[in-house]
Each structure stands twice: as structure tokens, then as C-alpha cells.
Design a protein around this motif. Sequence first.
Motif, PDB file in Angstrom:
ATOM      1  N   GLN A 117       4.334   4.505  15.534  1.00 50.91           N
ATOM      2  CA  GLN A 117       5.425   5.013  16.360  1.00 50.91           C
ATOM      3  C   GLN A 117       6.704   4.233  16.113  1.00 50.91           C
ATOM      4  O   GLN A 117       7.792   4.795  16.106  1.00 50.91           O
ATOM      5  N   GLU A 118       6.540   2.931  15.914  1.00 58.74           N
ATOM      6  CA  GLU A 118       7.725   2.056  15.838  1.00 58.74           C
ATOM      7  C   GLU A 118       7.794   1.256  14.542  1.00 58.74           C
ATOM      8  O   GLU A 118       8.657   0.399  14.391  1.00 58.74           O
ATOM      9  N   THR A 119       6.836   1.468  13.657  1.00 59.82           N
ATOM     10  CA  THR A 119       6.823   0.675  12.420  1.00 59.82           C
ATOM     11  C   THR A 119       6.457   1.538  11.211  1.00 59.82           C
ATOM     12  O   THR A 119       5.827   2.579  11.337  1.00 59.82           O
ATOM     13  N   MET A 120       6.846   1.035  10.038  1.00 65.28           N
ATOM     14  CA  MET A 120       6.347   1.571   8.782  1.00 65.28           C
ATOM     15  C   MET A 120       5.724   0.419   8.008  1.00 65.28           C
ATOM     16  O   MET A 120       6.234  -0.699   8.044  1.00 65.28           O
ATOM     17  N   THR A 121       4.631   0.701   7.311  1.00 68.61           N
ATOM     18  CA  THR A 121       4.013  -0.314   6.464  1.00 68.61           C
ATOM     19  C   THR A 121       4.269   0.056   5.009  1.00 68.61           C
ATOM     20  O   THR A 121       3.998   1.185   4.590  1.00 68.61           O
ATOM     21  N   LEU A 122       4.845  -0.887   4.286  1.00 67.86           N
ATOM     22  CA  LEU A 122       5.306  -0.633   2.927  1.00 67.86           C
ATOM     23  C   LEU A 122       4.547  -1.510   1.935  1.00 67.86           C
ATOM     24  O   LEU A 122       4.175  -2.638   2.262  1.00 67.86           O
ATOM     25  N   GLU A 123       4.349  -0.975   0.738  1.00 68.20           N
ATOM     26  CA  GLU A 123       3.695  -1.734  -0.329  1.00 68.20           C
ATOM     27  C   GLU A 123       4.671  -1.898  -1.476  1.00 68.20           C
ATOM     28  O   GLU A 123       5.280  -0.922  -1.916  1.00 68.20           O
ATOM     29  N   ILE A 124       4.813  -3.109  -1.963  1.00 71.17           N
ATOM     30  CA  ILE A 124       5.667  -3.341  -3.128  1.00 71.17           C
ATOM     31  C   ILE A 124       4.937  -4.232  -4.123  1.00 71.17           C
ATOM     32  O   ILE A 124       4.171  -5.109  -3.726  1.00 71.17           O
ATOM     33  N   THR A 125       5.157  -3.973  -5.406  1.00 77.76           N
ATOM     34  CA  THR A 125       4.652  -4.889  -6.436  1.00 77.76           C
ATOM     35  C   THR A 125       5.813  -5.253  -7.341  1.00 77.76           C
ATOM     36  O   THR A 125       6.742  -4.473  -7.528  1.00 77.76           O
ATOM     37  N   GLY A 126       5.745  -6.433  -7.912  1.00 82.42           N
ATOM     38  CA  GLY A 126       6.788  -6.862  -8.834  1.00 82.42           C
ATOM     39  C   GLY A 126       6.700  -8.355  -9.025  1.00 82.42           C
ATOM     40  O   GLY A 126       5.751  -8.985  -8.553  1.00 82.42           O
ATOM     41  N   ASP A 127       7.662  -8.919  -9.751  1.00 80.38           N
ATOM     42  CA  ASP A 127       7.644 -10.377  -9.850  1.00 80.38           C
ATOM     43  C   ASP A 127       8.183 -10.951  -8.538  1.00 80.38           C
ATOM     44  O   ASP A 127       8.665 -10.223  -7.666  1.00 80.38           O
ATOM     45  N   MET A 128       8.063 -12.267  -8.411  1.00 83.35           N
ATOM     46  CA  MET A 128       8.400 -12.929  -7.151  1.00 83.35           C
ATOM     47  C   MET A 128       9.818 -12.626  -6.709  1.00 83.35           C
ATOM     48  O   MET A 128      10.089 -12.399  -5.536  1.00 83.35           O
ATOM     49  N   ARG A 129      10.730 -12.598  -7.673  1.00 82.98           N
ATOM     50  CA  ARG A 129      12.134 -12.411  -7.338  1.00 82.98           C
ATOM     51  C   ARG A 129      12.375 -11.023  -6.736  1.00 82.98           C
ATOM     52  O   ARG A 129      13.110 -10.871  -5.768  1.00 82.98           O
ATOM     53  N   LYS A 130      11.714 -10.032  -7.310  1.00 79.30           N
ATOM     54  CA  LYS A 130      11.853  -8.661  -6.794  1.00 79.30           C
ATOM     55  C   LYS A 130      11.293  -8.562  -5.368  1.00 79.30           C
ATOM     56  O   LYS A 130      11.932  -7.989  -4.480  1.00 79.30           O
ATOM     57  N   VAL A 131      10.125  -9.144  -5.163  1.00 75.69           N
ATOM     58  CA  VAL A 131       9.508  -9.082  -3.832  1.00 75.69           C
ATOM     59  C   VAL A 131      10.369  -9.838  -2.818  1.00 75.69           C
ATOM     60  O   VAL A 131      10.597  -9.351  -1.703  1.00 75.69           O
ATOM     61  N   ASP A 132      10.904 -10.986  -3.229  1.00 77.10           N
ATOM     62  CA  ASP A 132      11.824 -11.734  -2.353  1.00 77.10           C
ATOM     63  C   ASP A 132      13.037 -10.883  -1.962  1.00 77.10           C
ATOM     64  O   ASP A 132      13.441 -10.857  -0.799  1.00 77.10           O
ATOM     65  N   GLY A 133      13.599 -10.197  -2.939  1.00 82.68           N
ATOM     66  CA  GLY A 133      14.785  -9.380  -2.700  1.00 82.68           C
ATOM     67  C   GLY A 133      14.502  -8.233  -1.729  1.00 82.68           C
ATOM     68  O   GLY A 133      15.312  -7.934  -0.842  1.00 82.68           O
TER      69      GLY A 133
ATOM     70  N   THR B 149      -5.511 -10.364  -7.800  1.00 84.15           N
ATOM     71  CA  THR B 149      -4.902 -11.206  -6.761  1.00 84.15           C
ATOM     72  C   THR B 149      -5.848 -11.506  -5.611  1.00 84.15           C
ATOM     73  O   THR B 149      -5.627 -12.443  -4.855  1.00 84.15           O
ATOM     74  N   GLY B 150      -6.888 -10.696  -5.429  1.00 86.52           N
ATOM     75  CA  GLY B 150      -7.630 -10.748  -4.168  1.00 86.52           C
ATOM     76  C   GLY B 150      -6.887  -9.907  -3.141  1.00 86.52           C
ATOM     77  O   GLY B 150      -5.672  -9.733  -3.250  1.00 86.52           O
ATOM     78  N   SER B 151      -7.593  -9.349  -2.154  1.00 87.21           N
ATOM     79  CA  SER B 151      -6.907  -8.415  -1.245  1.00 87.21           C
ATOM     80  C   SER B 151      -6.074  -9.093  -0.190  1.00 87.21           C
ATOM     81  O   SER B 151      -6.413 -10.155   0.305  1.00 87.21           O
ATOM     82  N   VAL B 152      -5.024  -8.401   0.186  1.00 91.20           N
ATOM     83  CA  VAL B 152      -4.302  -8.709   1.421  1.00 91.20           C
ATOM     84  C   VAL B 152      -4.404  -7.473   2.289  1.00 91.20           C
ATOM     85  O   VAL B 152      -4.599  -6.365   1.793  1.00 91.20           O
ATOM     86  N   ALA B 153      -4.289  -7.658   3.590  1.00 89.41           N
ATOM     87  CA  ALA B 153      -4.473  -6.537   4.504  1.00 89.41           C
ATOM     88  C   ALA B 153      -3.587  -6.685   5.727  1.00 89.41           C
ATOM     89  O   ALA B 153      -3.284  -7.792   6.162  1.00 89.41           O
ATOM     90  N   LEU B 154      -3.162  -5.559   6.264  1.00 92.86           N
ATOM     91  CA  LEU B 154      -2.494  -5.531   7.566  1.00 92.86           C
ATOM     92  C   LEU B 154      -3.187  -4.461   8.405  1.00 92.86           C
ATOM     93  O   LEU B 154      -3.699  -3.473   7.850  1.00 92.86           O
ATOM     94  N   ALA B 155      -3.221  -4.665   9.708  1.00 91.31           N
ATOM     95  CA  ALA B 155      -3.803  -3.657  10.597  1.00 91.31           C
ATOM     96  C   ALA B 155      -2.969  -2.380  10.518  1.00 91.31           C
ATOM     97  O   ALA B 155      -1.750  -2.428  10.366  1.00 91.31           O
ATOM     98  N   ARG B 156      -3.632  -1.240  10.585  1.00 86.12           N
ATOM     99  CA  ARG B 156      -2.910   0.031  10.585  1.00 86.12           C
ATOM    100  C   ARG B 156      -2.157   0.229  11.892  1.00 86.12           C
ATOM    101  O   ARG B 156      -2.566  -0.292  12.926  1.00 86.12           O
ATOM    102  N   GLY B 157      -1.099   1.013  11.844  1.00 88.42           N
ATOM    103  CA  GLY B 157      -0.354   1.335  13.057  1.00 88.42           C
ATOM    104  C   GLY B 157       0.604   0.222  13.438  1.00 88.42           C
ATOM    105  O   GLY B 157       0.975  -0.601  12.602  1.00 88.42           O
ATOM    106  N   ASP B 158       1.007   0.202  14.709  1.00 91.28           N
ATOM    107  CA  ASP B 158       2.081  -0.700  15.138  1.00 91.28           C
ATOM    108  C   ASP B 158       1.634  -2.126  15.445  1.00 91.28           C
ATOM    109  O   ASP B 158       2.469  -3.013  15.587  1.00 91.28           O
ATOM    110  N   ASP B 159       0.332  -2.356  15.598  1.00 89.90           N
ATOM    111  CA  ASP B 159      -0.143  -3.691  15.996  1.00 89.90           C
ATOM    112  C   ASP B 159       0.167  -4.760  14.960  1.00 89.90           C
ATOM    113  O   ASP B 159       0.016  -4.527  13.782  1.00 89.90           O
TER     114      ASP B 159
END
Lengths: 159, 159
Positions: A117-133, B149-159
Amino acid sequence: MKNTLSVLVRNQVGVVAQATEVFRQHNVNLNSISCAETEAFDVSRLMLTVEGQEHLFDAVKADLASKDFVLEVEDLSARDLVDRELALVKVAVTRETTTQVMQVCEVFRATVVGMGQETMTLEITGDMRKVDGFIRLLRPFGIRSLARTGSVALARGDD
Amino acid sequence: MKNTLSVLVRNQVGVVAQATEVFRQHNVNLNSISCAETEAFDVSRLMLTVEGQEHLFDAVKADLASKDFVLEVEDLSARDLVDRELALVKVAVTRETTTQVMQVCEVFRATVVGMGQETMTLEITGDMRKVDGFIRLLRPFGIRSLARTGSVALARGDD
């Protein structure tokens, strides 16, 4: 400067603890670490990144190489690398900010992997600098949670 | 069953060694581990996956939570998760097999991130099962190197 060490270890209880203990003994602070299985069933690859502290590196490498659970220590710092990490970012969104967050995703080729409802979960891959940015641009919206894998790297080319 | 623990720790020398030492003391074998910075400057997130061994979990979690460098221990095992890992795979190719390898990449939405005379380096992200499946299909071609890398995870939804 970021330095990357790749360490092949036997896949047995306690190897991560013992390997990272070597860094602690030399007072070297790890920037990131990742460990997972390799193509060989009983071998894991430990990938460690360290910011600076090069003067302590030779001692750490020699110490690691002397352990019986260590099969290979490779210093990738000076090599031409393909290095990547993955991050999951849960960012706060409102009706007003959703479009802006989507635009940041588009620029960074990040993907939306979850929506609340209030959040989006995003996935990004790249080198460290890209992820930092990417993270820097999302910070003003409000980052609720962040999980980064730490980098893994392979030498470029056939080696 | 794969269990995932997320542990927030202070970003200081030796925390990975001390945290993984807890698992060693309880004789728990880690499947994968990753540690990197979070949105808070001085806090790192340690993400650990363990195959089975649930009966040892409560003791490990209590022990971890009692450490002064540990800020939070969260057991994500029973939660609805977005979990991802990244792998770099260097696979042998010949003129004959290049097309087949490219087809595997297409099916798994993997990307080619490097190319040599005799190898291609591929990047894939997904949950553990997807990455396992990708590696299994590439194995017959000859995997030269593999870094996960091994997995990373976040809970689904707003939590």
C-alpha cells in the motif's frame, strides 16, 4: 580503493568464522562479504571486499593461505574484473511519488519485485558504484529496508 | 527446507567473525552468507541461509541476540519473502555451442556480461531454485568459474 579477495574454502562447519577471524586478528574491516557454493560440491567461494588497508593485505593473504580449510587465495584487486552485486530496496511511495520512483528504476534498469500500500520493493544489480548511486537517488523518498549481497567478481576474459 | 536469518549488526571490525562463530559453536552449517552496509551508515545486514537444522535455531537466535554488536535478529523462514541472489558464471563455449548457451540465457533472462575466445561470462539473478536450475543446464558445456552472492531477502508487502 576497493580491494577484492576471492578465497576458495572447504564447505564445512565454521569456515566463514575462521576465515573472517583472520581479518579481525589483523584489524582489517570488511566492507562486504559473500559466501556460497561453487561448481564443486564441497567447495565454497568466499568473496570479500575491503576499502583501502592495502598495507595489511600481504599478511592477511599469507595467513589465510596457511589454513588447512583454504584451497586458494586470489587477490582480484589489480585484475580486470566483472563485478556485480544485487540489492533489494523497499522504498516508501505515495500517489505523488510513484512515477518519480519508477523513473529512477527505468534509468537504472531496476525492476519492481513487490508492491504494498505504501511501499515498492525494487531489485537492482550492477557494480558497487551503480548500486550506491541508485540508493542515493531513492533516499529522499524514504528507504524502509535495504538488503545488499556484497559484490562477487570474476576475472574478465578466459582466465 | 531453507531457513533465512537476517541480523542487523554494528559495522565494526570482527562482527562477521563473531556472528558466524555463534553458528560454529552450535555446529550449524551455513549454506550461504552475505553481509553489506544498510541504509544506516554504521549498521550492516548479515543475511544467512541454513538448510534444515531447525531444532538448533532457537538456541542460535538467542545466543546472537545476546551479543552487544547485534541490533536485531529476524527469522524470515516462515515469512512471505522476496528473495534473490546473483550469480556470475563463466562457461566454456565453442562455435557450435554458443547458440545453445545463448538460448539457455534467454529462457532464464540471464545476460552476457563478458566474452573471451573460449568462454562467455553470464549474469543471472533470481531465487535459489532458479539459479540452481540455470547452473544445472550450463554444467554440460563446462563451467570454468562460478561466483554466487548467496541470497538476500526482504519481507513482502509494507512490513
